[in-house]
Scaffold this motif. Structure first.
Motif, PDB file in Angstrom:
ATOM      1  N   ALA A  62       0.775  -1.624  -0.090  1.00 27.83           N
ATOM      2  CA  ALA A  62       0.036   0.292   0.273  1.00 27.83           C
ATOM      3  C   ALA A  62       0.633   1.155   0.255  1.00 27.83           C
ATOM      4  N   LEU A  63       1.891   1.148   0.893  1.00 26.04           N
ATOM      5  CA  LEU A  63       2.956   2.163   0.476  1.00 26.04           C
ATOM      6  C   LEU A  63       3.276   2.602  -1.102  1.00 26.04           C
ATOM      7  N   GLY A  64       3.574   1.264  -1.541  1.00 31.37           N
ATOM      8  CA  GLY A  64       3.745   1.499  -2.547  1.00 31.37           C
ATOM      9  C   GLY A  64       2.931   2.238  -3.540  1.00 31.37           C
ATOM     10  N   GLY A  65       2.104   1.769  -3.108  1.00 31.13           N
ATOM     11  CA  GLY A  65       0.820   2.152  -4.052  1.00 31.13           C
ATOM     12  C   GLY A  65       0.859   4.203  -4.014  1.00 31.13           C
TER      13      GLY A  65
ATOM     14  N   ILE B 169       2.709   5.633  -3.237  1.00 31.49           N
ATOM     15  CA  ILE B 169       4.153   6.924  -3.344  1.00 31.49           C
ATOM     16  C   ILE B 169       3.746   7.407  -5.064  1.00 31.49           C
ATOM     17  N   CYS B 170       3.404   6.157  -5.555  1.00 30.75           N
ATOM     18  CA  CYS B 170       2.313   5.978  -6.954  1.00 30.75           C
ATOM     19  C   CYS B 170       1.627   7.277  -7.223  1.00 30.75           C
ATOM     20  N   ALA B 171       0.314   6.830  -6.260  1.00 30.38           N
ATOM     21  CA  ALA B 171      -0.717   8.010  -6.235  1.00 30.38           C
ATOM     22  C   ALA B 171       0.072   9.254  -6.082  1.00 30.38           C
ATOM     23  N   ARG B 172       0.778   9.170  -5.734  1.00 32.37           N
ATOM     24  CA  ARG B 172       1.591  10.682  -5.072  1.00 32.37           C
ATOM     25  C   ARG B 172       1.627  10.624  -6.039  1.00 32.37           C
ATOM     26  N   VAL B 173       2.375  10.696  -7.801  1.00 27.81           N
ATOM     27  CA  VAL B 173       3.040  11.124  -8.558  1.00 27.81           C
ATOM     28  C   VAL B 173       1.303  10.858  -9.764  1.00 27.81           C
ATOM     29  N   GLY B 174       0.607  10.459  -9.344  1.00 27.51           N
ATOM     30  CA  GLY B 174      -0.734  10.389 -10.653  1.00 27.51           C
ATOM     31  C   GLY B 174      -0.494   9.278 -11.499  1.00 27.51           C
ATOM     32  N   LEU B 175      -0.093   8.333 -10.932  1.00 27.29           N
ATOM     33  CA  LEU B 175       0.035   6.826 -11.349  1.00 27.29           C
ATOM     34  C   LEU B 175      -0.793   5.928 -10.236  1.00 27.29           C
ATOM     35  N   PHE B 176      -1.938   5.934 -11.085  1.00 23.54           N
ATOM     36  CA  PHE B 176      -2.752   4.862 -10.280  1.00 23.54           C
ATOM     37  C   PHE B 176      -2.960   3.470 -10.418  1.00 23.54           C
ATOM     38  N   ASN B 177      -1.525   3.156  -9.531  1.00 27.31           N
ATOM     39  CA  ASN B 177      -1.037   1.446  -9.333  1.00 27.31           C
ATOM     40  C   ASN B 177      -1.670  -0.051  -9.366  1.00 27.31           C
ATOM     41  N   VAL B 178      -2.623   0.084 -10.080  1.00 26.78           N
ATOM     42  CA  VAL B 178      -3.233  -1.246 -10.109  1.00 26.78           C
ATOM     43  C   VAL B 178      -2.387  -2.868 -10.169  1.00 26.78           C
ATOM     44  N   GLY B 179      -1.628  -2.405 -10.638  1.00 24.02           N
ATOM     45  CA  GLY B 179      -0.791  -3.765 -10.742  1.00 24.02           C
ATOM     46  C   GLY B 179       0.106  -4.011  -9.467  1.00 24.02           C
TER      47      GLY B 179
ATOM     48  N   ARG C 217      11.510  11.595 -15.138  1.00 21.69           N
ATOM     49  CA  ARG C 217      12.305  11.311 -14.028  1.00 21.69           C
ATOM     50  C   ARG C 217      11.216  11.122 -12.354  1.00 21.69           C
ATOM     51  N   ILE C 218      10.724  11.898 -11.789  1.00 19.76           N
ATOM     52  CA  ILE C 218      10.380  11.217 -10.454  1.00 19.76           C
ATOM     53  C   ILE C 218       8.958  10.501 -10.251  1.00 19.76           C
ATOM     54  N   GLN C 219       8.183  10.391 -11.547  1.00 20.19           N
ATOM     55  CA  GLN C 219       7.470   9.594 -11.664  1.00 20.19           C
ATOM     56  C   GLN C 219       8.273   7.640 -12.371  1.00 20.19           C
ATOM     57  N   TYR C 220       9.184   7.838 -12.605  1.00 25.02           N
ATOM     58  CA  TYR C 220      10.164   6.541 -12.554  1.00 25.02           C
ATOM     59  C   TYR C 220      10.920   5.992 -11.267  1.00 25.02           C
ATOM     60  N   GLY C 221      11.324   7.384 -10.320  1.00 29.85           N
ATOM     61  CA  GLY C 221      11.370   7.071  -9.119  1.00 29.85           C
ATOM     62  C   GLY C 221      10.461   6.314  -8.644  1.00 29.85           C
ATOM     63  N   ALA C 222       9.813   7.244  -8.302  1.00 27.28           N
ATOM     64  CA  ALA C 222       8.734   7.066  -7.839  1.00 27.28           C
ATOM     65  C   ALA C 222       7.697   5.302  -7.438  1.00 27.28           C
ATOM     66  N   VAL C 223       7.788   4.774  -8.984  1.00 25.81           N
ATOM     67  CA  VAL C 223       7.028   3.804  -9.412  1.00 25.81           C
ATOM     68  C   VAL C 223       8.765   2.361  -9.133  1.00 25.81           C
ATOM     69  N   LEU C 224       9.958   2.479  -8.921  1.00 28.32           N
ATOM     70  CA  LEU C 224      10.704   1.654  -8.389  1.00 28.32           C
ATOM     71  C   LEU C 224      10.759   1.847  -7.337  1.00 28.32           C
ATOM     72  N   VAL C 225      10.665   2.997  -6.798  1.00 31.78           N
ATOM     73  CA  VAL C 225      10.653   2.563  -4.970  1.00 31.78           C
ATOM     74  C   VAL C 225       9.289   2.166  -4.706  1.00 31.78           C
ATOM     75  N   SER C 226       8.366   1.905  -5.294  1.00 31.18           N
ATOM     76  CA  SER C 226       7.042   0.964  -5.196  1.00 31.18           C
ATOM     77  C   SER C 226       7.453   0.064  -5.829  1.00 31.18           C
ATOM     78  N   GLY C 227       7.752  -0.961  -7.245  1.00 29.75           N
ATOM     79  CA  GLY C 227       8.536  -1.572  -7.428  1.00 29.75           C
ATOM     80  C   GLY C 227       9.361  -2.668  -5.682  1.00 29.75           C
TER      81      GLY C 227
END
Lengths: 307, 502, 355
Positions: free
Chosen positions: A24-27, A29-39, A194-204
């Motif tokens: 959920a924390l991963g979700g 940080i993704c949501a914070r950069v505007g990506l709704f991570n259903v994955g 770049r920030i979005q990538y970073g957030a996705v990586l942290v989420s990963g």
């Protein structure tokens, strides 16, 4: 076990909520950069598998956790690339990522371990349990808080760190800016992509930990689809917690308690199917308290004239 | 005076379309240089190149005499060029201080020093005579304050040349006065401004020099003292505008009658609509003037059934339609050109054909299926009559230009054959030709006996077309004027919440 | 942009995605150390190599097409209905119960069982739609969660009240249906049953509905831009009922068809483990919610799956290679490879009269 509430219920709550909280924390940080991570579901599943694989290959449980984190980060890059660079619909990408995770893990289970359904090695070491000095001797509290896998503590630490990062640091401030109004952020020279990538990586990375806790912390095995919807429950935890790390802790606590409760109920001669249903029903019920009108907001963003 | 910024022979092409041709333009230290022109004249393109959002096809841009190539706005910012966009680029959930310092935040280690940010911002505001409360959330502030915040932001970034893109569109007349005074003060302190606008009296009031742009070409450049509004408007339009006759008409019976409409706002805020009553008769155009955001949108939503009023009644064509579903209201006699063509008026992803069908579903239904061949026939007539430029009827609407899409929507609504028409911002962002066409059609419908409710934030449009003018302010009807009585000054005063003087 | 160019661009998407999927599969095969060409040849043979295999593929495609069509309809209306699996499970269970306990002639029972399956699947789907319309419960997530609830409920029903106690094995399943309520086979000795005909008819019907009917037009506009639809008098609530009910009914029909045509009883896990519901969603995504395209994509995915069974029989490559290929191609099909091209065109047009 004829008592519904006792210390061990809360103890197992902490254990069970950990994967949900991490994901959920991963979700969040993704949501914070505007990506709704259903994955999330798929990311956690890959984490669970690669943790077992890492342990099998490297023979060290810590390296296995690291291996899981790296694998899931690589996997999450796929999410980032397709949704950010190739501009695919984020929800569709998330769903496909779940398919891919399910496909890859079952394929690798066959290809690497040559088994179907589940892999179990009785010699494999799981994550240790840490008894915390002093605290473990405190009555009640010690019984609840002490004696967990290190990832349980890591999850709570991650939540606090993420909160400090998002709300106290300059870099976290810019991350939130990139999510709140990407066009404006871009025009200020903030590297949104770049920030979005970073957030996705942290989420990963967080989902990798979540998976490791599932397959090495709670049990020491991998079964096909062992996430069983926890990634989706985590997504609801993200929404209920309004993508605030501390809010996410609260909602994860609720879901963890429900999960622990449903396991406890199995001791009460209820059909297993009904007790297993409980977490899903409770999650569904929790969503009644969170009015979702995102479709209107999305539509406004997609159709509004200021695009 | 030193020249800070210069454009030499700038041309910008998009494919075969020339947006700017051989532009020569400069800004001196401490001056306010107005850039005027019709919508689509190429002002925005020009500024996007100055601000690094677009690159010129040919020509040079010089800052302090040195040639520069901007590939993104941050480079322009570093060279002392700042831009206040027409649609504000603020973060609503952040405080004003956060909005201003973003990109150059004061730090303590890796941490954001919010206290020091607030202090700096307060000091900055006081120095330039634009005080603000740094701890307030941007989303909670009125538009005037938001704009002030935008200007302070570019000042904080160290801008010497500030581009203001249509800065007064959303402001009340009082706020406009304050803004113009503020930028004059800043110019006296040595800051330079490029003021993009099409409101000529503002130009005459504030500008030192004026550059007029038409169809991507500069048609005039002069000192403000040497010219007048008439000359500028001739240079902008390139010909005398046709004076449309608004011959006196005898209005018929009421086609729309709304009584005491009330619509509550969110908790603790003022009502969005407060006791609004008005009526429209057959054969008349009733104009609603007002700064956008004073309840016009909500009023239209209540009339057209998109929103339920908390109190009051709406009577359309003799039937009570209060709170009725949209479809029933449309069938009862409503056609509606909506205020935002992309949000309400069309679907970008659908074809022109599908966009034209909306509201006509019953007319082109044949045993539950769509009678596309009849629809095509009818729509080809619209395309001809309104000179809509589109590849074909199967082109996606997103490939139409704004003006052509607006003409398509207007054609669709004129064809609804209903006695009452809402025309909300019917010519926003369209070129002069399309504007004249739509205005002509509105007057034509009115002569034919339809009632029209015209909502526009352009006073000239309201004054040109309306038989009666209502002014909305903070959810109320602040005053009513007949076409003969109405003057721009009187309406402006009412728009700003002042009392009507008779 | 002219029509030919746009059509080509539209086809580019799936073709590139399929290629990427096959490449991902090839990588997986190489990692195992088998020959890519041989493996893909076996896959082709396993899917289409003989009339028997072909009918097998079409049998498997049947529920995929049906659920895919339902999902396509919901997607077109802008509703992310992820609940095909649950709707299918309950539809199948309801059909089994009807088939077992309804008196009357076999053909009537069969038709009733199909209808009951559709109704139950439709209502389950509508339930999620109702929660969304009335309480703002996110449909994507509620349908996902309802899958688990439906599967567990069905599992309970066949483990306890409806459990087949005649057989020797302790399987969680209902008793066998009487042979006269089975869906007829299309060819003797082959698995293909009349459900396939229903699926093809449904594809044509849904195509006509979405692209040529007035209600379908309103559904499309709602999915494209809900504000525009509301402005034009389209009622979101009513369209949601239509879209979710139909969508669930098609999934329910898929489940009923499997029970009456293939399993001939409700067996716990039979519908979920084959992932028909998810394959249906993938088919929809592959075809960007075009009904005929969904049917074709459904057959393609079924061919991958049956082909992979052939691969497993004849090579060292496990059949799960199919999941890798399908998931990869689904992932990439939504990517906008033509994006840059489109964007450039758009920019130019927009700036023609910049606002």
């Amino acid at each position: 076990m004829d008592q519904l509430f006792d210390i061990s219920l809360f103890n197992s709550t902490l254990r069970i909520l950990t994967p949900i909280l991490l994901a959920a924390l991963g979700g969040a940080i993704c949501a914070r950069v505007g990506l709704f991570n259903v994955g999330l579901e798929g990311l956690v599943l890959v984490g669970a598998f690669s943790a077992i694989l890492g342990n099998h290959l490297l023979g060290n449980v810590w390296l296995a956790v690291l291996f899981a984190v790296i694998c899931v980060m690589l996997f999450s890059l796929l999410f980032a690339y397709v949704s950010i660079n190739l501009r695919a619909n984020v929800i569709v990408v998330g769903i496909s990522l779940n398919f891919l995770a399910a496909g890859l893990t079952t394929f690798c289970l066959r290809a690497i371990f040559d088994v179907k359904g589940a892999y179990y090695d009785k010699n494999m070491q799981g994550l240790p349990r840490w008894d915390i000095p002093l605290i473990k001797d405190i009555p009640v509290l010690g019984g609840i808080v002490s004696g967990h896998s290190p990832l349980v503590y890591a999850a709570f630490a991650a939540a606090i760190l993420m909160w400090v990062y998002l709300f106290k640091t300059v870099s976290g401030f810019r991350l939130r800016a990139a999510g709140e109004n990407p066009v404006a952020a871009q025009s200020l020279g903030i590297p949104v992509r770049r920030i979005q990538y970073g957030a996705v990586l942290v989420s990963g990375a967080l989902c990798g930990l979540a998976g490791a806790q599932l397959s090495l912390g709670q049990v020491t095995m991998f079964t096909e689809g062992m996430t069983a919807g926890r990634g989706f429950i985590a997504l609801v935890a993200t929404m209920l917690g309004q993508s605030n790390p501390l809010g996410v802790v609260a909602s994860s606590l609720l879901f963890g308690l429900m999960d622990a409760f449903s396991i406890r109920l199995q001791g009460f001669a209820l059909p297993a199917q009904f007790t297993q249903m409980l977490p899903y029903i409770m999650t569904l019920a929790a969503m009644f308290f969170f009015k979702d009108r995102s479709y209107l907001k999305d539509a406004q963003r997609a159709n509004g004239s200021s695009r | 005076m030193t020249v800070l910024l210069e454009m030499q022979g700038i041309t910008k092409k998009y494919g075969d379309f020339t947006a700017n041709h051989d532009i020569h333009f400069d800004v001196r230290k401490g001056e306010i240089h107005a850039l005027v022109g019709e919508n689509g004249a190429g002002k925005t393109t020009m500024m996007r190149m100055l601000y690094g959002m677009e690159q010129p096809t040919a020509g040079r841009i010089l800052v302090n005499g040195k040639e520069v190539h901007f590939h993104d706005p941050s480079q322009a910012i570093r060279h002392g060029i700042g831009m206040v966009h027409q649609h504000f680029m603020l973060f609503p959930s952040f405080t004003l201080a956060e909005n201003i310092v973003i990109g150059g935040e004061p730090k303590k280690g890796a941490f954001f020093d919010r206290q020091s940010a607030a202090d700096k911002v307060r000091e900055l505001g006081e120095r330039y005579g634009m005080p603000i409360d740094p701890w307030k959330k941007a989303g909670d502030c009125p538009l005037g304050i938001q704009q002030r915040t935008e200007i302070l932001k570019v000042l904080y970034q160290g801008a010497d040349v500030i581009i203001l893109d249509e800065p007064t569109g959303v402001l009340t007349p009082g706020e406009v006065k304050e803004l113009l005074a503020a930028i004059k003060g800043l110019a006296a302190q040595g800051k330079s401004f490029i003021l993009i606008t099409h409101k000529l009296h503002e130009v005459m009031e504030a500008a030192d020099r004026i550059t007029v742009l038409r169809d991507g070409v500069i048609t005039g450049q002069m000192a403000a003292n040497d010219t007048d509004e008439e000359q500028i408007s001739r240079l902008m339009v390139g010909r005398e505008l046709v004076q449309m006759s608004r011959a006196a008409r005898e209005p018929g019976e009421k086609v729309l009658d709304i009584q005491a409409i009330k619509l509550a706002g969110g908790k603790g805020s003022k009502p969005l609509l407060d006791d609004v009553s008005l009526s429209v008769r057959r054969g008349e155009i009733v104009g609603i003037a007002g700064i956008s955001g004073n309840g016009q949108s909500e009023l239209l939503q209540v009339i057209s059934g998109l929103r339920q009023p908390d109190r009051g009644t709406v009577e359309l064509n003799g039937a009570d339609v209060t709170g009725a579903p949209v479809r029933q209201i449309r069938e009862q006699g409503l056609a509606h050109i909506p205020e935002d063509r992309y949000l309400w008026g069309a679907s970008r992803d659908a074809t022109v054909l599908d966009n034209g069908l909306m509201g006509h579903q019953q007319r082109f239904r044949k045993r539950g299926l769509i009678d596309r061949s009849s629809l095509r026939k009818v729509m080809n007539e619209w395309v001809q009559r309104f000179a809509i430029k589109t590849g074909s009827l199967d082109t996606q609407a997103q490939f139409l230009s704004g003006g052509n899409l607006q003409k398509l929507i207007a054609a669709r609504e004129f064809a609804q054959q209903q006695p009452f028409l809402i025309a909300a911002e019917p010519t926003r962002g369209v070129d002069v030709g399309a504007m004249e066409l739509i205005h002509g059609e509105l007057l034509e419908r009115c002569r034919g006996g339809d009632g029209i409710l015209l909502v526009s934030s352009e006073l000239t449009e309201i004054l040109k077309l309306s038989d009666r003018i209502l002014v909305m302010y903070e959810g109320r009807i602040a005053g009513e004027l007949t076409a003969e009585q109405a003057t721009e000054e009187q309406i402006s005063l009412l728009m700003a919440g002042g009392k009507r003087q008779s | 942009m002219n029509v030919i160019k746009r059509t080509l661009l539209g086809m580019l998407q799936p073709v590139v995605a399929v290629l990427i999927g096959l490449i991902a599969g090839a990588v997986a095969i190489l990692l195992i150390g088998d020959s890519v060409v041989d493996t893909y040849r076996e896959m082709w043979n396993g899917a289409f190599g003989s009339f028997y295999f072909l009918t097998n593929t079409l049998t498997r495609a049947t529920p995929i097409i049906l659920t895919g069509l339902g999902v396509a309809l919901a997607f077109r209306a802008g509703f992310f209905n992820m609940g095909a699996t649950g709707q299918m499970v309950l539809g199948g269970l309801a059909a089994a119960i009807t088939g077992l306990y309804m008196p009357g002639p076999g053909w009537l029972v069969m038709i009733m069982a199909l209808l009951v399956g559709m109704v139950v699947g439709g209502l389950w789907s509508l339930f999620a739609g109702y929660m969304d319309a009335r309480f703002g419960v996110n449909l994507l997530i509620s349908t996902l969660l309802l899958n688990y609830i439906a599967s567990l409920f069905a599992g309970y029903m066949v483990s306890f009240p409806l459990k087949d106690r005649t057989g020797s094995a302790a399987m969680s399943q209902t008793p066998m249906l009487e042979a006269d309520v089975w869906l007829p086979k299309l060819f003797s000795g082959m698995s293909l049953h009349a459900g396939f005909i229903l699926a093809v008819l449904a594809a044509v019907a849904i195509y006509i509905f979405i692209h040529h009917s007035v209600a379908g037009y309103e559904i499309r506009m709602l999915g494209n831009n809900p504000f525009f639809a509301a402005y034009g008098g389209v009622k979101r609530g009513r369209m949601m009922v239509v879209a979710m009910l139909t969508s669930g009914a098609l999934a329910g029909l898929a489940g009923a068809g499997e029970v009456l045509g293939t399993q001939h009883r409700y067996l716990d896990g039979a519908l979920t483990s084959a992932d028909y519901g998810w394959s249906g969603i993938m088919a929809t995504l592959l075809a960007s919610s075009h009904p005929i395209g969904t049917a074709v994509a459904g057959i393609l995915l079924a061919a991958l799956q049956t082909g992979a069974m052939g691969v497993e029989r004849n090579t060292n490559v496990p059949l799960e290679v199919a999941s890798v290929i399908q998931a990869t191609l689904t992932l990439f099909v939504s990517a906008r490879f033509g994006y840059l091209f489109l964007k450039r065109r758009k920019e130019r047009k927009n700036n023609g009269s910049a606002v």
